[in-house]
Design an enzyme around this catalytic site. Sequence first.
Site, PDB file in Angstrom:
ATOM      1  N   LEU A   1       0.841  -1.199   0.000  1.00 17.59           N
ATOM      2  CA  LEU A   1       0.000   0.000   0.000  1.00 17.59           C
ATOM      3  C   LEU A   1       0.878   1.251   0.000  1.00 17.59           C
ATOM      4  O   LEU A   1       2.057   1.185   0.321  1.00 17.59           O
ATOM      5  CB  LEU A   1      -0.903  -0.041   1.237  1.00 17.59           C
TER       6      LEU A   1
ATOM      7  N   THR B   1       6.479   0.838   1.906  1.00 16.60           N
ATOM      8  CA  THR B   1       7.478   1.682   2.567  1.00 16.60           C
ATOM      9  C   THR B   1       6.738   2.595   3.536  1.00 16.60           C
ATOM     10  O   THR B   1       6.004   3.496   3.106  1.00 16.60           O
ATOM     11  CB  THR B   1       8.248   2.522   1.514  1.00 16.60           C
TER      12      THR B   1
ATOM     13  N   LYS C   1      15.496   0.381   4.234  1.00 16.74           N
ATOM     14  CA  LYS C   1      14.799   0.980   3.079  1.00 16.74           C
ATOM     15  C   LYS C   1      14.949   2.505   3.078  1.00 16.74           C
ATOM     16  O   LYS C   1      15.108   3.125   2.020  1.00 16.74           O
ATOM     17  CB  LYS C   1      13.321   0.564   3.139  1.00 16.74           C
TER      18      LYS C   1
ATOM     19  N   LYS D   1       7.392  10.905  -0.624  1.00 21.06           N
ATOM     20  CA  LYS D   1       7.138  10.311   0.701  1.00 21.06           C
ATOM     21  C   LYS D   1       8.411   9.669   1.254  1.00 21.06           C
ATOM     22  O   LYS D   1       8.742   9.845   2.431  1.00 21.06           O
ATOM     23  CB  LYS D   1       6.031   9.256   0.585  1.00 21.06           C
TER      24      LYS D   1
HETATM   25  P1  NAD Z   1       0.162   2.143  -5.942  1.00 26.97           P
HETATM   26  O1  NAD Z   1      -0.447   3.437  -5.533  1.00 26.97           O
HETATM   27  O2  NAD Z   1       0.294   1.806  -7.378  1.00 26.97           O
HETATM   28  O3  NAD Z   1      -0.638   0.916  -5.228  1.00 26.97           O
HETATM   29  C1  NAD Z   1      -1.270   0.994  -3.996  1.00 26.97           C
HETATM   30  C2  NAD Z   1      -2.628   0.328  -4.112  1.00 26.97           C
HETATM   31  O4  NAD Z   1      -3.259   0.340  -2.824  1.00 26.97           O
HETATM   32  C3  NAD Z   1      -3.595   1.042  -5.071  1.00 26.97           C
HETATM   33  O5  NAD Z   1      -4.066   0.132  -6.043  1.00 26.97           O
HETATM   34  C4  NAD Z   1      -4.721   1.533  -4.159  1.00 26.97           C
HETATM   35  O6  NAD Z   1      -5.997   1.541  -4.792  1.00 26.97           O
HETATM   36  C5  NAD Z   1      -4.660   0.526  -3.025  1.00 26.97           C
HETATM   37  N1  NAD Z   1      -5.298   0.971  -1.809  1.00 26.97           N
HETATM   38  C6  NAD Z   1      -5.319   2.220  -1.266  1.00 26.97           C
HETATM   39  N2  NAD Z   1      -6.032   2.234  -0.123  1.00 26.97           N
HETATM   40  C7  NAD Z   1      -6.467   0.965   0.066  1.00 26.97           C
HETATM   41  C8  NAD Z   1      -7.249   0.343   1.077  1.00 26.97           C
HETATM   42  N3  NAD Z   1      -7.713   1.026   2.120  1.00 26.97           N
HETATM   43  N4  NAD Z   1      -7.523  -0.990   0.953  1.00 26.97           N
HETATM   44  C9  NAD Z   1      -7.047  -1.693  -0.104  1.00 26.97           C
HETATM   45  N5  NAD Z   1      -6.303  -1.146  -1.096  1.00 26.97           N
HETATM   46  C10 NAD Z   1      -6.006   0.154  -1.010  1.00 26.97           C
HETATM   47  O7  NAD Z   1       1.595   2.076  -5.237  1.00 26.97           O
HETATM   48  P2  NAD Z   1       2.844   1.148  -5.641  1.00 26.97           P
HETATM   49  O8  NAD Z   1       3.692   1.866  -6.621  1.00 26.97           O
HETATM   50  O9  NAD Z   1       2.363  -0.231  -5.911  1.00 26.97           O
HETATM   51  O10 NAD Z   1       3.661   1.196  -4.261  1.00 26.97           O
HETATM   52  C11 NAD Z   1       3.205   0.484  -3.103  1.00 26.97           C
HETATM   53  C12 NAD Z   1       4.259   0.614  -2.014  1.00 26.97           C
HETATM   54  O11 NAD Z   1       5.507   0.064  -2.474  1.00 26.97           O
HETATM   55  C13 NAD Z   1       4.570   2.051  -1.596  1.00 26.97           C
HETATM   56  O12 NAD Z   1       4.771   2.099  -0.219  1.00 26.97           O
HETATM   57  C14 NAD Z   1       5.853   2.365  -2.366  1.00 26.97           C
HETATM   58  O13 NAD Z   1       6.612   3.373  -1.732  1.00 26.97           O
HETATM   59  C15 NAD Z   1       6.544   1.020  -2.382  1.00 26.97           C
HETATM   60  N6  NAD Z   1       7.447   0.782  -3.501  1.00 26.97           N
HETATM   61  C16 NAD Z   1       7.064   1.094  -4.779  1.00 26.97           C
HETATM   62  C17 NAD Z   1       7.939   0.859  -5.847  1.00 26.97           C
HETATM   63  C18 NAD Z   1       7.573   1.207  -7.279  1.00 26.97           C
HETATM   64  O14 NAD Z   1       8.482   1.185  -8.146  1.00 26.97           O
HETATM   65  N7  NAD Z   1       6.310   1.504  -7.600  1.00 26.97           N
HETATM   66  C19 NAD Z   1       9.191   0.273  -5.601  1.00 26.97           C
HETATM   67  C20 NAD Z   1       9.539  -0.070  -4.287  1.00 26.97           C
HETATM   68  C21 NAD Z   1       8.655   0.192  -3.246  1.00 26.97           C
END
Ligand code: NAD
Length: 303
Positions: A65, A96, A171, A246
């Site tokens: 998330l 994260t 991280k 963030k």
């Molecule tokens: P994203 O915004 O694409 O995905 C998050 C998902 O959570 C969304 O689909 C959203 O609809 C869902 N969501 C929000 N509130 C919710 C709830 N109450 N119940 C259920 N689902 C809910 O984000 P992401 O890019 O997949 O990143 C997710 C995490 O991973 C973050 O913390 C980010 O910092 C970390 N991260 C991302 C990457 C990257 O390259 N995208 C790499 C490493 C780490």
Amino acid sequence: MSKIAWIGLGHMGVPMSRNMVEAGHTVRGYDVSETAREAARSNGVEIAESIADAVRDVDAVFTMLQSAKVVEQVVTGPDGAFVHMPRGTVVVDCSTIGIDTARSLAQTAKEHGVGFVDAPVSGGVQGAEDASLTLMLGGDIDHVAVAEPLLKSVGSYIVHVGPSGDGQAMKVVNNALMAVGMATACEVSVLAQRLGLDPQVYFNIVTRSSGDSWVFRNWFPLPDVVETSPASHGYEPGFMIDLIHKDLRLATATAAEFDVRLDTAAAAQKLFADASAAGAGERDCTGLAVTLGANVEKATVSA
Ligand code: NAD
């Protein structure tokens, strides 16, 4: 094979949950977004109607998330995972969220008779697609022992760093390095353009020189040089500007707490904050180059 819940089916959650399905696990997923649910359903993830529905009868619950606030909402409270998952099972949070939140959620989990492992990841969407993520784990040894074999389906380098919060600590430092590198790559690439340097020649020379880095190589911020970079796909995320911002907030707040100077991270944080304020928060982080004035007229830039 295990039965798992996967909550958060976004840019990372969709490919990671797909890899869990492909490894033979039964995956029940939940996301508030119908588009996200549909993407996961087409990969063989069973879609649940609620968090309670997703986590009943599972061996482990995975969360992916955006932020600490969302993870807290999903795991705590009367409708959250801690209340509804079977006693003795473990939440493995791959998001994260920062050190303090991870430690406090591990404590709350204990009060509910369940476990909590912080397991943030590195490697981006490409690493999630390839199941080649690096995972840094914090938590009790018994809980990590549940998480580790399951995480082999989504990552290739999995390390138990230490007690709760230590995965997030690792991280924080990794992403401070990555995010400063990303901001610098965007600024310098705009300068390279202004100097009239051919982007392909610029890329070829830097990747054989002392300016090279993972970020520059994989997330090159000018279009049509690195096929897998979001810059070559209209700056669609990938890793959103709001999320890298963030991570920089977490880094600078942690540094302030420990009385450590992190001035370059603070400068990068300001650049991404300005880009977000200009309406680019949901653009990929390579899109900072566009906000800084990169000429991308040949590329299609998403809103
Ligand atoms: P994203 O915004 O694409 O995905 C998050 C998902 O959570 C969304 O689909 C959203 O609809 C869902 N969501 C929000 N509130 C919710 C709830 N109450 N119940 C259920 N689902 C809910 O984000 P992401 O890019 O997949 O990143 C997710 C995490 O991973 C973050 O913390 C980010 O910092 C970390 N991260 C991302 C990457 C990257 O390259 N995208 C790499 C490493 C780490």
